[in-house]
Scaffold this motif. Structure first.
Motif, PDB file in Angstrom:
ATOM      1  N   VAL A 162      42.600  37.050  46.082  1.00  0.00           N
ATOM      2  CA  VAL A 162      42.660  37.140  44.517  1.00  0.00           C
ATOM      3  C   VAL A 162      41.524  38.560  44.741  1.00  0.00           C
ATOM      4  O   VAL A 162      42.218  39.427  46.443  1.00  0.00           O
ATOM      5  CB  VAL A 162      40.693  36.336  44.408  1.00  0.00           C
ATOM      6  CG1 VAL A 162      41.171  35.411  44.389  1.00  0.00           C
ATOM      7  CG2 VAL A 162      40.281  36.983  45.886  1.00  0.00           C
ATOM      8  N   HIS A 163      41.340  39.222  43.849  1.00  0.00           N
ATOM      9  CA  HIS A 163      41.174  40.853  43.589  1.00  0.00           C
ATOM     10  C   HIS A 163      39.556  40.601  44.939  1.00  0.00           C
ATOM     11  O   HIS A 163      38.781  40.380  44.853  1.00  0.00           O
ATOM     12  CB  HIS A 163      40.770  41.453  42.362  1.00  0.00           C
ATOM     13  CG  HIS A 163      40.643  43.361  42.256  1.00  0.00           C
ATOM     14  ND1 HIS A 163      39.314  43.683  42.152  1.00  0.00           N
ATOM     15  CD2 HIS A 163      41.347  43.681  42.038  1.00  0.00           C
ATOM     16  CE1 HIS A 163      39.808  44.854  42.719  1.00  0.00           C
ATOM     17  NE2 HIS A 163      40.462  45.068  42.734  1.00  0.00           N
ATOM     18  N   ILE A 164      39.567  41.563  45.634  1.00  0.00           N
ATOM     19  CA  ILE A 164      38.095  42.237  46.021  1.00  0.00           C
ATOM     20  C   ILE A 164      36.567  42.112  45.042  1.00  0.00           C
ATOM     21  O   ILE A 164      36.283  41.506  46.007  1.00  0.00           O
ATOM     22  CB  ILE A 164      38.435  43.925  47.050  1.00  0.00           C
ATOM     23  CG1 ILE A 164      39.847  44.474  47.832  1.00  0.00           C
ATOM     24  CG2 ILE A 164      36.579  44.444  47.147  1.00  0.00           C
ATOM     25  CD1 ILE A 164      39.584  45.371  48.124  1.00  0.00           C
ATOM     26  N   SER A 165      36.828  42.380  44.192  1.00  0.00           N
ATOM     27  CA  SER A 165      36.058  42.461  43.662  1.00  0.00           C
ATOM     28  C   SER A 165      35.578  40.684  43.452  1.00  0.00           C
ATOM     29  O   SER A 165      34.279  40.630  43.100  1.00  0.00           O
ATOM     30  CB  SER A 165      35.750  42.631  42.098  1.00  0.00           C
ATOM     31  OG  SER A 165      36.477  42.423  41.387  1.00  0.00           O
ATOM     32  N   THR A 166      36.176  39.778  43.644  1.00  0.00           N
ATOM     33  CA  THR A 166      36.323  38.606  42.946  1.00  0.00           C
ATOM     34  C   THR A 166      35.247  37.993  44.463  1.00  0.00           C
ATOM     35  O   THR A 166      34.814  36.860  44.366  1.00  0.00           O
ATOM     36  CB  THR A 166      37.521  37.451  43.203  1.00  0.00           C
ATOM     37  OG1 THR A 166      38.276  38.305  41.767  1.00  0.00           O
ATOM     38  CG2 THR A 166      37.253  36.299  42.616  1.00  0.00           C
ATOM     39  N   VAL A 167      35.796  38.613  45.861  1.00  0.00           N
ATOM     40  CA  VAL A 167      35.782  38.243  47.090  1.00  0.00           C
ATOM     41  C   VAL A 167      33.803  38.460  46.588  1.00  0.00           C
ATOM     42  O   VAL A 167      32.980  37.809  47.743  1.00  0.00           O
ATOM     43  CB  VAL A 167      36.006  39.042  48.082  1.00  0.00           C
ATOM     44  CG1 VAL A 167      35.738  38.596  49.093  1.00  0.00           C
ATOM     45  CG2 VAL A 167      37.783  38.048  47.945  1.00  0.00           C
ATOM     46  N   SER A 168      33.337  40.102  45.951  1.00  0.00           N
ATOM     47  CA  SER A 168      32.520  40.155  46.654  1.00  0.00           C
ATOM     48  C   SER A 168      31.300  39.147  45.321  1.00  0.00           C
ATOM     49  O   SER A 168      30.335  38.649  45.472  1.00  0.00           O
ATOM     50  CB  SER A 168      32.133  41.622  45.413  1.00  0.00           C
ATOM     51  OG  SER A 168      31.264  41.868  45.335  1.00  0.00           O
ATOM     52  N   ARG A 169      32.115  39.054  44.009  1.00  0.00           N
ATOM     53  CA  ARG A 169      31.233  37.931  43.355  1.00  0.00           C
ATOM     54  C   ARG A 169      30.595  36.744  44.316  1.00  0.00           C
ATOM     55  O   ARG A 169      30.036  35.859  43.627  1.00  0.00           O
ATOM     56  CB  ARG A 169      31.606  37.851  41.753  1.00  0.00           C
ATOM     57  CG  ARG A 169      31.826  39.478  41.069  1.00  0.00           C
ATOM     58  CD  ARG A 169      32.369  38.608  40.051  1.00  0.00           C
ATOM     59  NE  ARG A 169      33.247  38.659  39.819  1.00  0.00           N
ATOM     60  CZ  ARG A 169      34.670  38.455  39.367  1.00  0.00           C
ATOM     61  NH1 ARG A 169      33.191  40.789  39.825  1.00  0.00           N
ATOM     62  NH2 ARG A 169      35.097  38.736  39.294  1.00  0.00           N
ATOM     63  N   THR A 170      31.656  36.473  44.984  1.00  0.00           N
ATOM     64  CA  THR A 170      31.837  35.327  46.013  1.00  0.00           C
ATOM     65  C   THR A 170      30.349  34.712  46.435  1.00  0.00           C
ATOM     66  O   THR A 170      29.832  33.652  46.754  1.00  0.00           O
ATOM     67  CB  THR A 170      32.426  35.001  46.594  1.00  0.00           C
ATOM     68  OG1 THR A 170      33.614  34.351  45.417  1.00  0.00           O
ATOM     69  CG2 THR A 170      32.912  33.967  47.202  1.00  0.00           C
ATOM     70  N   PHE A 171      30.186  36.374  47.280  1.00  0.00           N
ATOM     71  CA  PHE A 171      29.093  36.530  47.978  1.00  0.00           C
ATOM     72  C   PHE A 171      27.353  36.927  47.245  1.00  0.00           C
ATOM     73  O   PHE A 171      26.441  36.049  47.128  1.00  0.00           O
ATOM     74  CB  PHE A 171      28.756  36.675  49.149  1.00  0.00           C
ATOM     75  CG  PHE A 171      30.323  36.089  50.029  1.00  0.00           C
ATOM     76  CD1 PHE A 171      29.210  35.355  51.334  1.00  0.00           C
ATOM     77  CD2 PHE A 171      31.448  36.942  50.288  1.00  0.00           C
ATOM     78  CE1 PHE A 171      30.694  35.216  52.229  1.00  0.00           C
ATOM     79  CE2 PHE A 171      32.412  36.140  50.874  1.00  0.00           C
ATOM     80  CZ  PHE A 171      31.848  35.416  52.084  1.00  0.00           C
ATOM     81  N   SER A 172      27.782  37.725  46.269  1.00  0.00           N
ATOM     82  CA  SER A 172      27.000  38.316  45.676  1.00  0.00           C
ATOM     83  C   SER A 172      26.388  37.158  44.138  1.00  0.00           C
ATOM     84  O   SER A 172      25.174  36.981  43.556  1.00  0.00           O
ATOM     85  CB  SER A 172      27.072  39.882  45.597  1.00  0.00           C
ATOM     86  OG  SER A 172      27.914  39.580  44.289  1.00  0.00           O
ATOM     87  N   ALA A 173      26.907  36.677  43.468  1.00  0.00           N
ATOM     88  CA  ALA A 173      26.873  35.666  42.170  1.00  0.00           C
ATOM     89  C   ALA A 173      27.815  34.904  42.104  1.00  0.00           C
ATOM     90  O   ALA A 173      28.375  34.603  41.516  1.00  0.00           O
ATOM     91  CB  ALA A 173      26.372  36.843  41.544  1.00  0.00           C
ATOM     92  N   PRO A 174      27.695  34.063  43.154  1.00  0.00           N
ATOM     93  CA  PRO A 174      29.137  32.238  43.056  1.00  0.00           C
ATOM     94  C   PRO A 174      28.972  32.072  42.010  1.00  0.00           C
ATOM     95  O   PRO A 174      29.565  31.324  41.601  1.00  0.00           O
ATOM     96  CB  PRO A 174      28.263  31.801  44.052  1.00  0.00           C
ATOM     97  CG  PRO A 174      26.531  32.063  44.139  1.00  0.00           C
ATOM     98  CD  PRO A 174      26.980  33.800  44.031  1.00  0.00           C
ATOM     99  N   HIS A 175      27.528  31.705  41.410  1.00  0.00           N
ATOM    100  CA  HIS A 175      27.877  31.190  40.042  1.00  0.00           C
ATOM    101  C   HIS A 175      28.805  31.921  38.782  1.00  0.00           C
ATOM    102  O   HIS A 175      29.087  31.241  37.780  1.00  0.00           O
ATOM    103  CB  HIS A 175      26.675  31.254  39.120  1.00  0.00           C
ATOM    104  CG  HIS A 175      26.039  32.435  39.175  1.00  0.00           C
ATOM    105  ND1 HIS A 175      25.446  33.521  39.713  1.00  0.00           N
ATOM    106  CD2 HIS A 175      25.410  33.055  37.228  1.00  0.00           C
ATOM    107  CE1 HIS A 175      25.098  34.274  39.064  1.00  0.00           C
ATOM    108  NE2 HIS A 175      24.622  33.887  37.958  1.00  0.00           N
ATOM    109  N   LEU A 176      28.836  33.370  38.977  1.00  0.00           N
ATOM    110  CA  LEU A 176      30.164  33.747  37.838  1.00  0.00           C
ATOM    111  C   LEU A 176      31.380  33.237  38.542  1.00  0.00           C
ATOM    112  O   LEU A 176      32.305  34.072  37.995  1.00  0.00           O
ATOM    113  CB  LEU A 176      30.216  34.937  38.253  1.00  0.00           C
ATOM    114  CG  LEU A 176      28.291  35.878  37.677  1.00  0.00           C
ATOM    115  CD1 LEU A 176      28.606  36.830  37.972  1.00  0.00           C
ATOM    116  CD2 LEU A 176      28.150  35.386  35.939  1.00  0.00           C
TER     117      LEU A 176
END
Length: 399
Positions: free
Chosen positions: A41-55
């Motif tokens: 996945v893209h780096i931003s997806t990893v970031s969102r997984t930890f910062s905003a998992p509901h997205l």
């Protein structure tokens, strides 16, 4: 290759300082790039997984978390705070950390917070309302919200502080703010009714510290229950909520001629039993004693203490959940002064208490009075009440 330079990525929750390549024999911490590459996945997806998992799509989220776990990747909280405006820290302000009532609540709150990926900072006020206010101000910029447990401040000041940082109040009712309360009123009523059932008709209540919502609730319910049962209730206090505070009231209790006592908490009840013993008064043969809290010590004393069990662990867990009830429930630090929609809950939860009958209560004499009898002359062996000036106030409030 040589050591890499410090770097940060927009949307990255991992900041690396100096690292070394594996060909130098030094393990390299996994980065967000490693996790993105491994999970496809893209780096931003990893970031969102930890910062905003509901997205993040649930299947993708599971895959990213599994890769992160396998690689040993841990998000950098400081970097995440820069992105999200949240510290993922909670403040927990306690009235007296030395009081055995509080540790189970602290442990439960910390466990629940860890489960939600939050950390808890614990601070002790030593029953000082000035220290409480100072600590809220100090923590406001370092945490996303504060759990205020058994506060001694006024309701108006608590309301004012809630505009600076999200608050959940434990063991206190404040209109318009989320609160977790233990039904000590119901517990006090059950305790008085238990003593009435044992035939006691001359009772005493050892109240707690000045400014305590819990003490006011206990007094209100105890007075009402005694009046309904046709008993006489003498209130002694306010008092320090400590073992020493209870022991210092032994002589007053002895001279009052009461046959049963309800104390503000278990520490005071245990101290009273020690003080009465020093006066030559036996519990429960001469005077029955009931505490409130059901701390571990109440099961270890001799006699084992009859008490009202309070759900302290449940209160700690509930308070954390209320603070974090919605993703928007704890405001990002960057918008606290703005006009954004604040969906924090203002629910007020009342948790039930339970009377636990042990060995410190027994039937009264046929006339419902103390076997020791009221005496006018002080016993030189009794702990002196004047050491606790606030304990001098007392009066019959129900009959």
């Amino acid at each position: 290759m040589t050591a890499t330079q410090p770097f940060a990525l927009i949307g990255d929750t991992h900041v690396t300082t100096a690292t070394h390549t594996r060909n130098q024999g030094v393990a390299v911490p996994a980065t967000i790039r490693d996790v993105a590459r491994a999970s496809g996945v893209h780096i931003s997806t990893v970031s969102r997984t930890f910062s905003a998992p509901h997205l993040v799509n649930p299947e993708t989220r599971v895959r990213v978390l599994a890769c992160a776990e396998e690689l040993g990747y841990r998000p950098n909280r400081a970097a995440r705070a820069l992105i999200t405006g949240r510290t993922h820290n909670i403040g927990l302000i306690i009235a007296d950390i030395a009081n055995p009532f509080f540790p189970p609540l602290i442990k439960a709150a910390e466990s629940q917070a860890r489960h939600r990926d939050y950390h808890v900072f614990v601070a002790d006020t030593n029953e000082d309302p000035v220290a409480e206010e100072e600590l809220v101000h100090a923590l406001a910029k370092q945490v996303d919200g504060v759990l205020l447990c058994s506060p001694r401040m006024s309701n108006s000041l608590i309301e004012q502080l809630s505009r600076e940082v999200p608050l959940v109040v434990i063991n206190r009712q404040v209109a318009g703010l989320p609160c977790v309360m233990m039904d000590v009123g119901q517990g006090a009523r059950a305790a008085i009714e238990h003593l009435l059932d044992l035939g006691h008709r001359k009772l005493a209540l050892l109240s707690g510290p000045r400014g305590s919502w819990t003490s006011r609730e206990i007094r209100r319910s105890a007075v009402a229950a005694a009046r309904t049962g046709g008993a006489e209730l003498t209130v002694l206090g306010p008092n320090p909520p400590t073992e020493t505070g209870g022991a210092g009231l032994a002589d007053q209790v002895r001279r009052s001629g009461v046959s049963a006592v309800l104390a503000y908490n278990d520490l005071m009840a245990i101290g009273l039993i020690e003080g009465l013993d020093a006066c030559g008064i036996r519990v429960p043969q001469d005077v029955s004693v009931v505490g409130i809290d059901d701390i571990a010590l109440s099961r270890l004393t001799r006699p084992k203490l009859t008490t009202v069990a309070t759900p302290t662990s449940a209160a700690g867990r509930t308070a954390v959940d209320m603070l974090l009830q919605h993703d928007t429930g704890v405001r990002a630090r960057g918008v606290r002064s703005g006009t954004s929609d604040d969906r924090r809950t203002t629910a007020q939860v009342l948790l039930q208490t339970e009377l636990v009958i042990r060995d410190s209560t027994a039937p009264a004499t046929p006339d419902g009075r103390s076997r020791s009898g009221a005496v006018a002359d002080p016993d030189p062996h009794c702990p002196a009440g004047p050491g606790h000036p606030v304990a001098a106030a007392g009066g019959v409030v129900a009959s």
